[in-house]
Write a protein that holds these residues in place. Structure first.
Motif, PDB file in Angstrom:
ATOM      1  N   TYR A 155       0.861  -1.175   0.000  1.00  0.00           N
ATOM      2  CA  TYR A 155       0.000   0.000   0.000  1.00  0.00           C
ATOM      3  C   TYR A 155       0.901   1.228   0.000  1.00  0.00           C
ATOM      4  O   TYR A 155       1.733   1.389   0.886  1.00  0.00           O
ATOM      5  CB  TYR A 155      -0.927   0.029   1.215  1.00  0.00           C
ATOM      6  N   PHE A 156       0.760   2.067  -1.019  1.00  0.00           N
ATOM      7  CA  PHE A 156       1.491   3.326  -1.120  1.00  0.00           C
ATOM      8  C   PHE A 156       0.549   4.460  -0.720  1.00  0.00           C
ATOM      9  O   PHE A 156      -0.532   4.593  -1.311  1.00  0.00           O
ATOM     10  CB  PHE A 156       1.944   3.583  -2.566  1.00  0.00           C
ATOM     11  N   GLU A 157       0.937   5.256   0.266  1.00  0.00           N
ATOM     12  CA  GLU A 157       0.166   6.453   0.578  1.00  0.00           C
ATOM     13  C   GLU A 157       0.299   7.427  -0.591  1.00  0.00           C
ATOM     14  O   GLU A 157       1.243   7.319  -1.385  1.00  0.00           O
ATOM     15  CB  GLU A 157       0.688   7.108   1.857  1.00  0.00           C
ATOM     16  N   PRO A 158      -0.624   8.397  -0.716  1.00  0.00           N
ATOM     17  CA  PRO A 158      -0.499   9.368  -1.811  1.00  0.00           C
ATOM     18  C   PRO A 158       0.906   9.969  -1.862  1.00  0.00           C
ATOM     19  O   PRO A 158       1.480  10.350  -0.844  1.00  0.00           O
ATOM     20  CB  PRO A 158      -1.549  10.426  -1.456  1.00  0.00           C
ATOM     21  N   GLY A 159       1.469  10.000  -3.069  1.00  0.00           N
ATOM     22  CA  GLY A 159       2.801  10.565  -3.288  1.00  0.00           C
ATOM     23  C   GLY A 159       3.953   9.613  -3.030  1.00  0.00           C
ATOM     24  O   GLY A 159       5.093   9.919  -3.386  1.00  0.00           O
ATOM     25  N   ALA A 160       3.692   8.454  -2.439  1.00  0.00           N
ATOM     26  CA  ALA A 160       4.766   7.496  -2.130  1.00  0.00           C
ATOM     27  C   ALA A 160       5.129   6.697  -3.381  1.00  0.00           C
ATOM     28  O   ALA A 160       4.291   6.447  -4.246  1.00  0.00           O
ATOM     29  CB  ALA A 160       4.344   6.559  -1.014  1.00  0.00           C
ATOM     30  N   ARG A 161       6.389   6.295  -3.440  1.00  0.00           N
ATOM     31  CA  ARG A 161       6.863   5.530  -4.595  1.00  0.00           C
ATOM     32  C   ARG A 161       8.104   4.720  -4.224  1.00  0.00           C
ATOM     33  O   ARG A 161       8.809   5.050  -3.280  1.00  0.00           O
ATOM     34  CB  ARG A 161       7.188   6.457  -5.753  1.00  0.00           C
ATOM     35  N   SER A 162       8.352   3.695  -5.015  1.00  0.00           N
ATOM     36  CA  SER A 162       9.556   2.884  -4.833  1.00  0.00           C
ATOM     37  C   SER A 162      10.740   3.591  -5.465  1.00  0.00           C
ATOM     38  O   SER A 162      10.587   4.500  -6.281  1.00  0.00           O
ATOM     39  CB  SER A 162       9.373   1.515  -5.494  1.00  0.00           C
TER      40      SER A 162
END
Length: 172
Positions: free
Chosen positions: A82-89
């Motif tokens: 689960y990525f919160e808004p704006g999160a990325r790998s």
């Protein structure tokens, strides 16, 4: 007679407003509760949220939970992120490739040298072996994905540098 009609319409309107208010807000044990379904930003969690990913590998907050442990029978890793808004790998590769199944939200996926793809619930993304790529949530909406990494005997993932804000915001 007109006064009674106006009074009836007024009371009907008040009752409608009260029911609308109660449909979205109510109390339990004297605590106000808001109906989560009214918030379009909320995602439908299928699996537990998992553990916060390391800051060295993710920009923003990304949570991972393994669903199928790596073993020598299935040689496949499966999990949920689960990525919160704006999160990325960060940029990364997989020796045997990776399959992503988007289960909710809106996000981005990019293979190096190609434009960013917008991904959403129901999309299936195939990342070929040894192909540099990244994925994560859009700026305004979280993203949930199942990941499938086959042939784990060849390795799981090779992590690289962070995706810069310029790269992340390069939507065309």
């Amino acid at each position: 007679m007109k006064r009674n009609i106006k009074r009836a319409l007024f009371i009907t309107g008040l009752v409608g407003i009260a029911f609308s208010f109660l449909a979205c807000n109510y109390t339990i044990n004297n605590e106000k509760v808001t109906d989560m379904k009214s918030n379009e930003e909320e995602l439908d969690f299928i699996f537990p949220k998992g553990n916060l990913g390391p800051k060295e590998l993710f920009t923003g907050n990304a949570y991972n939970i393994g669903l199928v442990d790596i073993d020598d029978v299935y040689t496949t890793a499966v999990g949920n992120v689960y990525f919160e808004p704006g999160a990325r790998s960060n940029w990364h590769t997989h020796p045997s490739g990776q399959i992503l199944i988007i289960t909710d939200g809106v996000g981005y996926h990019q293979i190096e040298g190609e434009p960013i793809q917008i991904i959403k619930k129901g999309d299936v993304i195939k990342c070929p072996p040894h192909t540099k790529h990244w994925h994560g949530a859009s700026p305004d909406t979280g993203l949930q994905q199942l990941y499938i990494v086959p042939n784990t005997e060849n390795g799981i993932v090779d992590w690289m540098e962070a995706v810069t804000d310029v790269q992340y915001n390069n939507i065309k």
